[in-house]
Design an enzyme around this catalytic site. Structure first.
Site, PDB file in Angstrom:
ATOM      1  N   ASN A   1       0.809  -1.229   0.000  1.00 51.01           N
ATOM      2  CA  ASN A   1       0.000   0.000   0.000  1.00 51.01           C
ATOM      3  C   ASN A   1       0.838   1.272   0.000  1.00 51.01           C
ATOM      4  O   ASN A   1       0.302   2.371   0.134  1.00 51.01           O
ATOM      5  CB  ASN A   1      -0.974   0.011   1.186  1.00 51.01           C
ATOM      6  CG  ASN A   1      -0.240   0.132   2.526  1.00 51.01           C
ATOM      7  OD1 ASN A   1       0.990   0.062   2.558  1.00 51.01           O
ATOM      8  ND2 ASN A   1      -0.989   0.309   3.593  1.00 51.01           N
TER       9      ASN A   1
ATOM     10  N   ASP B   1       7.753 -20.716  18.857  1.00 47.84           N
ATOM     11  CA  ASP B   1       8.884 -19.858  19.218  1.00 47.84           C
ATOM     12  C   ASP B   1       9.474 -20.276  20.571  1.00 47.84           C
ATOM     13  O   ASP B   1       8.730 -20.607  21.504  1.00 47.84           O
ATOM     14  CB  ASP B   1       8.391 -18.403  19.298  1.00 47.84           C
ATOM     15  CG  ASP B   1       9.528 -17.434  19.566  1.00 47.84           C
ATOM     16  OD1 ASP B   1      10.330 -17.227  18.645  1.00 47.84           O
ATOM     17  OD2 ASP B   1       9.623 -16.901  20.690  1.00 47.84           O
TER      18      ASP B   1
ATOM     19  N   GLU C   1      11.199 -24.176  17.445  1.00 44.42           N
ATOM     20  CA  GLU C   1      12.453 -23.439  17.532  1.00 44.42           C
ATOM     21  C   GLU C   1      13.125 -23.909  18.817  1.00 44.42           C
ATOM     22  O   GLU C   1      12.748 -23.502  19.915  1.00 44.42           O
ATOM     23  CB  GLU C   1      12.212 -21.927  17.584  1.00 44.42           C
ATOM     24  CG  GLU C   1      13.538 -21.181  17.415  1.00 44.42           C
ATOM     25  CD  GLU C   1      13.639 -19.858  18.153  1.00 44.42           C
ATOM     26  OE1 GLU C   1      14.583 -19.112  17.870  1.00 44.42           O
ATOM     27  OE2 GLU C   1      12.791 -19.573  19.031  1.00 44.42           O
TER      28      GLU C   1
HETATM   29  C1  NOJ Z   1      13.087 -16.351  18.679  1.00 43.09           C
HETATM   30  C2  NOJ Z   1      12.716 -15.465  17.542  1.00 43.09           C
HETATM   31  O1  NOJ Z   1      13.150 -16.026  16.336  1.00 43.09           O
HETATM   32  C3  NOJ Z   1      13.342 -14.116  17.827  1.00 43.09           C
HETATM   33  O2  NOJ Z   1      13.230 -13.243  16.737  1.00 43.09           O
HETATM   34  C4  NOJ Z   1      12.710 -13.551  19.064  1.00 43.09           C
HETATM   35  O3  NOJ Z   1      13.353 -12.350  19.410  1.00 43.09           O
HETATM   36  C5  NOJ Z   1      12.815 -14.517  20.256  1.00 43.09           C
HETATM   37  N1  NOJ Z   1      12.494 -15.870  19.892  1.00 43.09           N
HETATM   38  C6  NOJ Z   1      11.873 -14.113  21.359  1.00 43.09           C
HETATM   39  O4  NOJ Z   1      10.548 -14.338  20.979  1.00 43.09           O
HETATM   40 CA    CA Z   2       2.503  -1.286   3.647  1.00 44.04          CA
END
Ligand code: NOJ
Ligand code: CA
Length: 571
Positions: free
Chosen positions: A56, A240, A292
């Site tokens: 946008n 995460d 992760e």
């Molecule tokens: C892992 C994520 O990939 C990162 O970007 C983030 O800062 C930390 N976890 C905390 O959520």
């Molecule tokens: Ca945008």
């Protein structure tokens, strides 16, 4: 291994050699949507929404921008997109501080647009993976506001980790846990009457209060969030900081070594039961969980990947190895061995939104990735780095398992190391006292064209400044600049991902051909992969034809810092 002199073989990517050994891609379209096991061999592209494409014209990437580039992603040959958090958030940590999981960040769009994106991508055979952050929420999340407005000891506070401070006036933090982002993990609150109050725990920034997973609301809410997004058609969820979520409720000081599962906030045994619950929900939707999980102990890592837990997890071991045959071979061997007993696929990751771009990393004297080693002014030879990044891309694309590609790596973008200090946003930079450059350098908006003010990041005719400044020469890496160039990194990635869809790289048995020299050599079915990590050219074998190479091959030899895929005659 001795590589004998080769006969004339043309470096014609995907010529007859590719077709003969079943490397030729299956139909350019995607994995059939009925294939429940698609994730085991998938190529998954990571989109950092804020920096991918602006639809946008306000200089901020958004869902409209992603929708306008789905054709590009389809032509790249990926199976799925993983979106870093796209929810409503104050963006204190790039969206990993979620205010509301059921709302899209207003800068990015709406839930209706997300639904449209998910179905448009699916129509192109591309699945969607969203990011869920169970360890913490934003300090602007309704629960945390409620907790602050509630009394110490209240149920609203019990969803987090509130504690009285130490010392006579409670002025000292309740504990000593180190933060992944430097500094303290405790922040003191203010009572409604302005007097200092309790403290709360945050493993990351103070804007990211940690949740208490012993509280039933926390579990229920996350299970609901999973269903919310699965109901909207997503195929998977990235989890995460998955190994940090459970805490010892006593919050004991961290001190010394711990037996497996005993650390107060890392890799605790009760995590497994949490993710078993998530797996049940994922199964209802044939969805996939991606963890992760940063753990040095690969055996502990693999426990999360048992058949009733998380489907796959990022392999950061490979990323932590410097350029070199021995380390890469060890990472591959150990990774495959760790995954085998639990029946989970390995994943291969060269980078993501948290780490230094491979082109810059591989050009450094120490090319292993480590968060605590990041410093301003670390020299890098970008010519060597680019060559190695291309070779490494082919190496990981040839390995068995799932492949993750971070946006911009397919364009060979380097880390941007000269962003003006007053434009940096990453809390990792600020919390390090300015020592660590932080992660903004790999989050610079993507260059799409070479003829616009912002390298085509924003739509034609809009010259909005991108939210993070792009280097003056950014357009030379653009998609337009690379798409018709047979030697470009984009062309290499396209061809590589196309060939990766062939039988050999999807299903071919993996077998080392060598375990000593500077040349990494393994077979996948009838494909022979070689990466020359040494310094001198190595003759190519004469019973194989070149299918794809990461750089020019001279006199039928494999130069240093180069990978090649060969079709072997005798299969
Ligand atoms: C892992 C994520 O990939 C990162 O970007 C983030 O800062 C930390 N976890 C905390 O959520
Ligand atoms: Ca945008």
């Amino acid at each position: 291994m001795t590589l004998s002199p080769t006969r004339d073989s043309e470096v014609t990517p995907g010529g007859p050699a590719a077709a003969r050994i079943g490397l030729e891609a299956r139909a350019a379209s995607s994995t059939p949507v009925t294939d429940r096991e698609w994730w085991r061999t998938a190529a998954i592209f990571q989109v950092y929404v804020r920096s991918f494409a602006d639809g946008n014209g306000d200089g901020i990437g958004d869902l409209a921008g992603v929708r306008s580039r789905l054709g590009y992603l389809a032509s790249l040959g990926i199976d799925a997109i993983w979106f870093t958090p796209w929810y409503r958030s104050p963006l204190a940590d790039g969206g990993y501080d979620v205010e509301d999981y059921r709302a899209i960040h207003p800068d990015f769009g709406t839930v209706a647009e997300a639904e449209a994106l998910i179905s448009e991508a699916a129509a192109l055979g591309i699945r969607t993976i969203v990011d869920v952050v169970p360890n913490h929420v934003s300090d602007q999340h309704a629960w945390f506001r409620e907790a602050l407005a509630s009394e110490p000891g209240s149920d609203a506070r019990a969803r987090f980790w509130f504690r009285d401070g130490k010392g006579p006036n409670g002025d000292l933090p309740p504990g000593n846990w180190p933060s992944s982002f430097s500094g303290s993990t405790w922040t003191r609150t203010m009572n409604p009457d302005g007097t200092p109050g309790q403290w709360y725990l945050h493993l990351f920034t103070p804007e990211q209060p940690d949740l208490n997973w012993d509280h039933p609301d926390v579990r229920r809410e996350h299970e609901d969030v999973l269903r919310f997004w699965f109901d909207r058609g997503v195929a998977g969820v990235r989890i995460d900081s998955a190994a940090l979520v459970a805490k010892d409720p006593e919050l004991p000081e961290i001190d010394g070594e711990y037996a497996a599962g005993q650390h107060p906030n890392l890799d605790r045994d009760d995590l497994h039961e949490i993710y078993r619950g998530w797996r049940t929900i994922a199964e209802d939707y044939s969805g996939v969980l991606v963890g992760e999980i940063w753990l040095a102990d690969l055996k502990r890592f693999a426990l999360y990947l048992r058949p009733d837990e998380i489907h796959m997890a990022f392999n950061f071991d490979f990323m932590s190895r410097p350029w070199g045959a021995d380390g890469f071979r060890a990472a591959i061997t150990e990774t495959l061995a760790a995954h085998e007993p639990v029946g989970a696929p390995a994943t291969w990751v060269l980078s993501n939104h948290d780490v230094t771009r491979p082109v810059t990393r591989f050009g450094r004297a120490d090319s292993a990735f480590a968060f605590d080693a990041k410093r301003f002014g670390t020299p890098s030879d970008l010519v060597v780095g680019a060559r190695r990044a291309r070779a490494a891309a082919m190496l990981v694309a040839a390995l068995p398992g799932a492949l993750y590609v971070y946006q911009g790596d397919e364009l060979g973008l380097p880390e941007v190391e000269d962003i003006p200090l007053d434009r940096l946003e990453d809390p990792m930079h600020f919390r390090s006292g300015g020592v660590d450059p932080g992660r903004d350098g790999c989050r610079v908006p993507i260059p799409w064209t070479n003829d616009a003010a912002n390298a085509g990041f924003s739509p034609d005719g809009t010259d909005a400044a991108p939210w993070l400044p792009q280097p003056a020469d950014w357009a030379r890496y653009s998609v337009t600049a690379q798409q018709d160039d047979p030697t470009s990194t984009l062309t290499l990635y396209r061809r590589m991902l196309e060939l990766r869809r062939g039988d050999d790289l999807q299903h071919g048995a993996f077998a080392w051909q060598d375990d000593t020299s500077d040349v990494i050599a393994f077979r996948r079915g009838a494909l022979l992969h070689l990466t020359n990590c040494g310094t001198t050219n190595v003759p190519l074998p004469d019973d194989a034809d070149v299918v794809l190479a990461s750089g020019p091959l001279t006199d039928h030899t494999l130069p240093a810092d180069t990978s090649v895929w060969l079709a072997v005659h005798s299969v």
